[in-house]
Design an enzyme around this catalytic site. Structure first.
Site, PDB file in Angstrom:
ATOM      1  N   ILE A   1       0.869  -1.196   0.000  1.00  0.00           N
ATOM      2  CA  ILE A   1       0.000   0.000   0.000  1.00  0.00           C
ATOM      3  C   ILE A   1       0.896   1.233   0.000  1.00  0.00           C
ATOM      4  O   ILE A   1       1.720   1.405   0.912  1.00  0.00           O
ATOM      5  CB  ILE A   1      -0.913   0.043   1.249  1.00  0.00           C
ATOM      6  CG1 ILE A   1      -1.702  -1.268   1.390  1.00  0.00           C
ATOM      7  CG2 ILE A   1      -1.858   1.249   1.190  1.00  0.00           C
ATOM      8  CD1 ILE A   1      -2.524  -1.367   2.674  1.00  0.00           C
ATOM      9  N   THR A   2       0.744   2.079  -1.005  1.00  0.00           N
ATOM     10  CA  THR A   2       1.527   3.324  -1.000  1.00  0.00           C
ATOM     11  C   THR A   2       0.800   4.355  -0.130  1.00  0.00           C
ATOM     12  O   THR A   2      -0.426   4.338  -0.022  1.00  0.00           O
ATOM     13  CB  THR A   2       1.730   3.879  -2.423  1.00  0.00           C
ATOM     14  OG1 THR A   2       0.452   4.266  -2.959  1.00  0.00           O
ATOM     15  CG2 THR A   2       2.387   2.867  -3.348  1.00  0.00           C
ATOM     16  N   GLY A   3       1.582   5.231   0.491  1.00  0.00           N
ATOM     17  CA  GLY A   3       0.981   6.251   1.361  1.00  0.00           C
ATOM     18  C   GLY A   3       0.222   5.616   2.510  1.00  0.00           C
ATOM     19  O   GLY A   3      -0.850   6.089   2.904  1.00  0.00           O
TER      20      GLY A   3
ATOM     21  N   ASN B   1       0.988   5.510   5.608  1.00  0.00           N
ATOM     22  CA  ASN B   1       1.231   6.071   6.948  1.00  0.00           C
ATOM     23  C   ASN B   1       0.156   7.064   7.382  1.00  0.00           C
ATOM     24  O   ASN B   1       0.212   7.604   8.477  1.00  0.00           O
ATOM     25  CB  ASN B   1       2.610   6.741   7.005  1.00  0.00           C
ATOM     26  CG  ASN B   1       2.731   7.869   6.012  1.00  0.00           C
ATOM     27  OD1 ASN B   1       2.877   7.624   4.825  1.00  0.00           O
ATOM     28  ND2 ASN B   1       2.645   9.111   6.483  1.00  0.00           N
ATOM     29  N   SER B   2      -0.817   7.321   6.501  1.00  0.00           N
ATOM     30  CA  SER B   2      -1.792   8.370   6.824  1.00  0.00           C
ATOM     31  C   SER B   2      -3.146   8.049   6.212  1.00  0.00           C
ATOM     32  O   SER B   2      -3.236   7.253   5.262  1.00  0.00           O
ATOM     33  CB  SER B   2      -1.241   9.690   6.250  1.00  0.00           C
ATOM     34  OG  SER B   2      -2.206  10.707   6.278  1.00  0.00           O
ATOM     35  N   GLY B   3      -4.193   8.663   6.753  1.00  0.00           N
ATOM     36  CA  GLY B   3      -5.518   8.655   6.142  1.00  0.00           C
ATOM     37  C   GLY B   3      -6.030   7.294   5.704  1.00  0.00           C
ATOM     38  O   GLY B   3      -5.989   6.308   6.444  1.00  0.00           O
TER      39      GLY B   3
ATOM     40  N   TYR C   1      -5.024  18.668  -9.794  1.00  0.00           N
ATOM     41  CA  TYR C   1      -5.490  17.497  -9.047  1.00  0.00           C
ATOM     42  C   TYR C   1      -6.444  16.660  -9.917  1.00  0.00           C
ATOM     43  O   TYR C   1      -6.300  15.442 -10.019  1.00  0.00           O
ATOM     44  CB  TYR C   1      -6.176  17.933  -7.755  1.00  0.00           C
ATOM     45  CG  TYR C   1      -6.620  16.764  -6.895  1.00  0.00           C
ATOM     46  CD1 TYR C   1      -5.684  15.925  -6.294  1.00  0.00           C
ATOM     47  CD2 TYR C   1      -7.972  16.492  -6.702  1.00  0.00           C
ATOM     48  CE1 TYR C   1      -6.094  14.839  -5.508  1.00  0.00           C
ATOM     49  CE2 TYR C   1      -8.383  15.417  -5.912  1.00  0.00           C
ATOM     50  CZ  TYR C   1      -7.436  14.602  -5.322  1.00  0.00           C
ATOM     51  OH  TYR C   1      -7.837  13.522  -4.552  1.00  0.00           O
TER      52      TYR C   1
HETATM   53  N1  LIG Z   1      -9.749  12.125   1.437  1.00  0.00           N
HETATM   54  C1  LIG Z   1     -10.576  12.333   0.427  1.00  0.00           C
HETATM   55  O1  LIG Z   1     -11.641  12.984   0.581  1.00  0.00           O
HETATM   56  C2  LIG Z   1     -10.286  11.770  -0.938  1.00  0.00           C
HETATM   57  C3  LIG Z   1     -11.259  11.925  -1.938  1.00  0.00           C
HETATM   58  C4  LIG Z   1     -11.005  11.385  -3.190  1.00  0.00           C
HETATM   59  C5  LIG Z   1      -9.817  10.723  -3.429  1.00  0.00           C
HETATM   60  N2  LIG Z   1      -8.870  10.605  -2.438  1.00  0.00           N
HETATM   61  C6  LIG Z   1      -7.621   9.899  -2.742  1.00  0.00           C
HETATM   62  O2  LIG Z   1      -7.359   8.955  -1.722  1.00  0.00           O
HETATM   63  C7  LIG Z   1      -5.952   8.713  -1.624  1.00  0.00           C
HETATM   64  C8  LIG Z   1      -5.502   8.754  -0.173  1.00  0.00           C
HETATM   65  O3  LIG Z   1      -5.605  10.082   0.308  1.00  0.00           O
HETATM   66  P1  LIG Z   1      -5.945  10.489   1.812  1.00  0.00           P
HETATM   67  O4  LIG Z   1      -7.210  11.250   1.742  1.00  0.00           O
HETATM   68  O5  LIG Z   1      -5.821   9.334   2.692  1.00  0.00           O
HETATM   69  O6  LIG Z   1      -4.782  11.568   2.057  1.00  0.00           O
HETATM   70  P2  LIG Z   1      -3.590  11.677   3.139  1.00  0.00           P
HETATM   71  O7  LIG Z   1      -4.095  11.432   4.511  1.00  0.00           O
HETATM   72  O8  LIG Z   1      -2.963  12.983   2.841  1.00  0.00           O
HETATM   73  O9  LIG Z   1      -2.624  10.501   2.730  1.00  0.00           O
HETATM   74  C9  LIG Z   1      -1.871  10.587   1.550  1.00  0.00           C
HETATM   75  C10 LIG Z   1      -0.684   9.663   1.660  1.00  0.00           C
HETATM   76  O10 LIG Z   1       0.089   9.831   0.452  1.00  0.00           O
HETATM   77  C11 LIG Z   1       1.441   9.977   0.834  1.00  0.00           C
HETATM   78  N3  LIG Z   1       2.266  10.700  -0.139  1.00  0.00           N
HETATM   79  C12 LIG Z   1       2.198  12.001  -0.503  1.00  0.00           C
HETATM   80  N4  LIG Z   1       3.205  12.297  -1.341  1.00  0.00           N
HETATM   81  C13 LIG Z   1       3.926  11.156  -1.498  1.00  0.00           C
HETATM   82  C14 LIG Z   1       5.096  10.819  -2.220  1.00  0.00           C
HETATM   83  N5  LIG Z   1       5.773  11.723  -2.929  1.00  0.00           N
HETATM   84  N6  LIG Z   1       5.550   9.553  -2.158  1.00  0.00           N
HETATM   85  C15 LIG Z   1       4.902   8.622  -1.402  1.00  0.00           C
HETATM   86  N7  LIG Z   1       3.806   8.888  -0.689  1.00  0.00           N
HETATM   87  C16 LIG Z   1       3.329  10.138  -0.726  1.00  0.00           C
HETATM   88  C17 LIG Z   1       1.388  10.730   2.159  1.00  0.00           C
HETATM   89  O11 LIG Z   1       2.634  10.619   2.825  1.00  0.00           O
HETATM   90  P3  LIG Z   1       3.121  11.778   3.857  1.00  0.00           P
HETATM   91  O12 LIG Z   1       2.326  11.572   5.111  1.00  0.00           O
HETATM   92  O13 LIG Z   1       4.568  11.523   3.999  1.00  0.00           O
HETATM   93  O14 LIG Z   1       2.813  13.097   3.219  1.00  0.00           O
HETATM   94  C18 LIG Z   1       0.251   9.983   2.835  1.00  0.00           C
HETATM   95  O15 LIG Z   1       0.719   8.789   3.396  1.00  0.00           O
HETATM   96  C19 LIG Z   1      -5.298   9.766  -2.522  1.00  0.00           C
HETATM   97  O16 LIG Z   1      -4.940   9.178  -3.747  1.00  0.00           O
HETATM   98  C20 LIG Z   1      -6.397  10.796  -2.751  1.00  0.00           C
HETATM   99  O17 LIG Z   1      -6.267  11.485  -3.970  1.00  0.00           O
HETATM  100  C21 LIG Z   1      -9.097  11.126  -1.196  1.00  0.00           C
END
Ligand SMILES: NC(=O)c1ccc[n+]([C@@H]2O[C@H](COP(=O)([O-])OP(=O)(O)OC[C@H]3O[C@@H](n4cnc5c(N)ncnc54)[C@H](OP(=O)(O)O)[C@@H]3O)[C@@H](O)[C@H]2O)c1
Length: 284
Positions: free
Chosen positions: A11-13, A15-17, A167
């Protein structure tokens, strides 16, 4: 439902969300999860937090910065040195930048991280996925893809940067990548699907250095899904037999027909070939 017991999942990313929640639930179900994180410290912190609740979780942290092709290559090589199987690659990481930023390799950052990094990672790991029955590539997109456009004349947005434009474009690229990958995988046992997780309260859009953007989440939290709810569709797709290759899923596992530019198979093919060329030109 399909058991993920002892299945190897990246799983990429993670560590968060949404990625962290996905890691926790799949590890709780017995999967061996590699948490690909750009920061090993943040990855280890998330792992330690999950272990507090799931002491038996099989978790490993791997350094993978999707804004660096060298880092992606090193992660994929290290993974393949230590593992001879991969059941699911979950391309989850995502970034929103408020101004135009570039990756180490000169890609506009939202396209570079959200699409190019995952595109390259997937192609590196495909041989391993091909060896496994029922393997899958799950790529997090967003309903924002419907507003996206791909203009090969301005691929790095140096003429027309906008946060939403960048985005939405990257999320359209996630869907088109899945469409073309699915076409290429038609005769294999690997399925490729994309996901809209819904609007969830995570760290998305929050500046990691300054905390800018956190307040927006605090204000919106009451009307947003939790991170766990946002992870539901990914978790479902990781553990169901009923995958439609090339499908786009939302709301805990419902499939939705794609719309607009995402239906353009020629654009999907062009994006794939453009990505391959751009990556090759950079010596990878
Ligand atoms: N939340 C929403 O409402 C929503 C809606 C539609 C789609 N999404 C999609 O869902 C996915 C997860 O997002 P999330 O909402 O969980 O956001 P998040 O909490 O910001 O998590 C994003 C993750 O991506 C990592 N990341 C960012 N830049 C990176 C890089 N250069 N290399 C490797 N990892 C990197 C972050 O690492 P760091 O902690 O080190 O920054 C973090 O672990 C994303 O693809 C987002 O576009 C989210």
């Amino acid at each position: 439902m399909f058991s993920v017991q002892d299945k190897s999942i990246i799983i990429t990313g993670a560590n968060s969300g949404i990625g962290k929640e996905t890691a926790e639930v799949l590890a709780a179900r017995g999967a061996h999860v590699t948490m690909a994180s750009r920061s090993v410290d943040r990855g280890e912190e998330a792992k330690a937090d999950i272990l507090k609740r799931i002491p038996y979780a099989q978790l490993e942290v791997g350094q993978c910065d999707l804004s660096s092709l060298a880092s992606v290559a090193a992660f994929a090589a290290a993974y393949q040195e230590r593992n001879n199987k991969l059941y699911a690659l979950i391309n989850n990481a995502g970034v929103v930048t408020t101004r135009r930023e570039m990756t180490e390799d000169g890609f506009e950052k939202m396209l570079g991280v959200n699409h190019i990094g995952h595109f390259y990672l997937t192609t590196q790991l495909l041989p391993l996925l091909m060896r496994e029955d029922n393997a899958r590539v799950i790529t997090l997109s967003s309903g924002a893809y419907k507003w996206g456009d791909i203009d090969f004349a301005d691929p790095h947005l140096d003429r027309t940067f906008g946060i939403w434009k960048g985005y939405a474009r990257s999320k359209l690229a996630n869907v088109l990548f899945t469409v073309e990958l699915a076409r290429r995988l038609k005769t294999s046992f690997v399925n490729a699907v994309s996901v809209h997780p819904g609007a969830a309260s995570t760290e998305i859009g929050v500046d990691r250095e300054t905390g800018f953007g956190k307040k927006v989440h605090t204000v919106l939290r009451p009307i947003l899904k939790s991170s766990r709810e946002g992870a539901a569709t990914t978790i479902h797709l990781a553990s169901t037999r009923e995958l439609i290759n090339g499908g786009y899923y939302y709301e805990g596992g419902k499939r939705q027909e794609l719309k607009g530019k995402a239906l353009d198979a020629d654009l999907a093919k062009e994006l794939w070939e453009w990505g391959e060329k751009e990556i090759r030109q950079r010596g990878f």
